[in-house]
Design a protein around this motif. Structure first.
Motif, short mmCIF file in Angstrom:
data_model
loop_
_atom_site.label_atom_id
_atom_site.label_comp_id
_atom_site.label_asym_id
_atom_site.label_seq_id
_atom_site.Cartn_x
_atom_site.Cartn_y
_atom_site.Cartn_z
N CYS A 162 -2.93 -1.02 9.03
CA CYS A 162 -1.32 -1.66 7.89
C CYS A 162 0.26 -1.00 8.22
N VAL A 163 -0.06 0.26 9.44
CA VAL A 163 0.73 1.36 9.46
C VAL A 163 1.73 0.61 10.73
N VAL A 199 0.12 -5.50 3.36
CA VAL A 199 0.39 -4.25 3.45
C VAL A 199 0.47 -3.94 1.66
N VAL A 205 5.30 -0.16 9.37
CA VAL A 205 5.15 -0.33 7.97
C VAL A 205 6.54 -0.64 7.04
N SER A 250 -6.61 -5.85 3.80
CA SER A 250 -6.04 -4.92 5.10
C SER A 250 -7.31 -6.20 6.18
N LEU A 277 -2.17 -1.39 0.85
CA LEU A 277 -1.37 0.45 0.41
C LEU A 277 -0.98 1.08 -0.75
N LEU A 315 -7.37 -0.29 7.44
CA LEU A 315 -5.81 0.56 6.70
C LEU A 315 -5.04 0.66 7.89
N ALA A 345 -5.02 1.88 -1.53
CA ALA A 345 -4.54 2.81 -0.70
C ALA A 345 -4.19 4.42 -1.88
#
Length: 465
Positions: A378-379, A397, A382, A434, A401, A375, A404
């Motif tokens: 993914c940041v 992503v 983004v 992810s 997300l 995860l 999440a």
């Protein structure tokens, strides 16, 4: 050298160094969260109310169960062998096999993994759950009039009454009970038979996720994540858990929605949309929390940049609402009763101050500690990824997300305190999408961590599921 599918949008995403740093931060956070969630309740004598049974046993909050170090025997060696072989060969198969073969392989290997883990406890690994008094089977055997059951369902939710439903029946809409009633009517009326049926259905979730990814133009992503979806530690909880059935139903509902969003003709779009709505609507009548799967459904449509299926899918879902309503069951009335029952029982005792982060630890056990690492990947970039053109990284992503966000909403609601290693199973595959973003040199070790985590969970903890 093992062949692998290309990383999503290689060369167009954030640079590898930023992703590697994010992965390292995610791994560190996973270790911190796991240590805190397991250690602090014992250190600070926090009463978590994570279990109601097994007096005198060593509780292991945030998990529902207790510490049980099992002797290493043939069954353990067998599942270790399955895990090692899958770790060695599944990545290559997922990268090179033809698509139909890949779908069959994902189901077959997943089923062997599920059964191998469950059978560390022998046949009891498949039968013990439905033998428990709070489960569905005993109630399903007693149902002789389904319309009457639906009409009076809400009245049986109230906590502590002589005629109240058992814990799991009361805690879910009647679709969950109806599934077991159907099995009983088909002659599958033993605890072992029901457990095996749930496992067979649960193994079909991974092909559904793969179909959704391919429909969204992300077949290389599907190939990269397949080993992580199949070899997840969640397999320990999926075998015999009704939530694995909910996972499969919702996964295929989202797959149908992806097919609708990318359909070449209006007729196909409408047909797939209605089917998606019916299936997703049914899933919400199996588990209240699956209403939050709507966030992932929106991510599917956003990934395809097509909102045409939305009104048709909503229409299909409303058909399910109307059918249940015709028999006297209204979802919102039932949810209000469940809310009251939850807080009248253990839910009202479990401290949110612990469970708001204890749940995260339970999720990292169920999905595997690699989840935090993936995860975190993914940041980087983004915002640019989500706003960018259609692409595999964007799809990855958005799906991860959105799942999440759904889990976070459930966590903050206060209605998910403890037992989330099972309750959140429907979101785990979408979270694990992810893993497609993991740096290449991390992938083999990360998959080994997942396999090892699953075996250790099965070998060291008696889980109620």
């Amino acid at each position: 050298m093992t062949a692998t599918a290309a990383p999503p949008d290689a060369g167009t995403g954030p640079d590898a160094a930023r992703v590697a740093v994010a992965a390292s931060v995610g791994a560190a956070l996973a270790v911190v969260v796991l240590v805190l969630t397991f250690w602090l309740p014992h250190l600070l004598s926090i009463e978590t109310y994570s279990r109601t049974r097994y007096p005198g046993e060593d509780a292991v909050p945030p998990l529902r169960g207790y510490l049980e170090v099992k002797a290493v025997g043939f069954r353990t060696v067998r599942v270790v062998l399955v895990g090692v072989l899958a770790w060695l060969f599944l990545p290559r198969i997922s990268a090179t096999a033809r698509w139909p073969v890949l779908l069959v392989t994902s189901y077959a290997v997943g089923l062997v993994w599920l059964l191998g883990l469950a059978y560390v406890d022998g046949s009891e690994g498949l039968s013990r759950v439905e033998d428990m008094p709070g489960e569905y089977l005993n109630t399903a055997r007693a149902i002789t009039d389904v319309p009457a059951m639906l009409d009076g369902f809400v009245g049986g939710i109230t906590y502590g009454q002589p005629d109240s439903w058992t814990t799991h029946v009361a805690g879910h809409p009647p679709g969950a009970l109806l599934f077991v009633v159907l099995l009983v009517r088909l002659g599958i009326d033993t605890s072992f038979g029901v457990g095996l049926a749930m496992t067979l259905v649960g193994a079909a979730a991974v092909p559904g996720v793969l179909v959704a990814l391919r429909a969204l133009g992300a077949e290389p992503t599907a190939r990269r994540v397949l080993p992580f979806l199949v070899l997840t530690p969640a397999a320990v909880l999926m075998a015999v858990s009704a939530d694995a059935v909910f996972l499969t139903v919702s996964a295929w509902g989202l797959a149908f929605l992806a097919l609708a969003a990318t359909a070449a003709s209006r007729r196909s779009m409408v047909a797939w949309s209605l089917v998606a709505g019916l299936v997703l609507g049914l899933s919400v009548f199996m588990s209240y929390g699956l209403l939050l799967m709507g966030l992932v459904a929106l991510a599917v449509l956003a990934s395809a940049r097509s909102w045409r299926p939305l009104p048709w899918a909503i229409g299909g879902a409303l058909v399910v609402v109307a059918i249940f309503g015709g028999f006297g069951f209204w979802w919102w009335e039932s949810y209000a009763a469940v809310h009251d029952r939850y807080f009248a029982g253990l839910g009202g005792k479990r401290p949110q101050s612990y469970w708001v982060w204890g749940n995260v630890g339970a999720l990292l056990v169920s999905a595997g500690p690699v989840l935090a690492t993936a995860l975190a990947c993914c940041v980087p970039g983004v915002r640019a990824t989500v706003r960018g053109a259609v692409g595999e990284r964007r799809t990855t992503v958005l799906l991860a997300l959105s799942a999440a966000a759904a889990v976070l909403a459930a966590d903050l609601s206060g209605m998910s305190k403890s037992e989330v290693e099972r309750i959140w199973l429907p979101w785990i595959p979408w979270l694990l999408v992810s893993t497609a973003l993991l740096p290449e040199r991390w992938r083999r070790p990360a998959l080994a961590v997942q396999v090892t985590s699953a075996i250790l969970l099965q070998q060291l903890v008696f889980t109620q599921w």
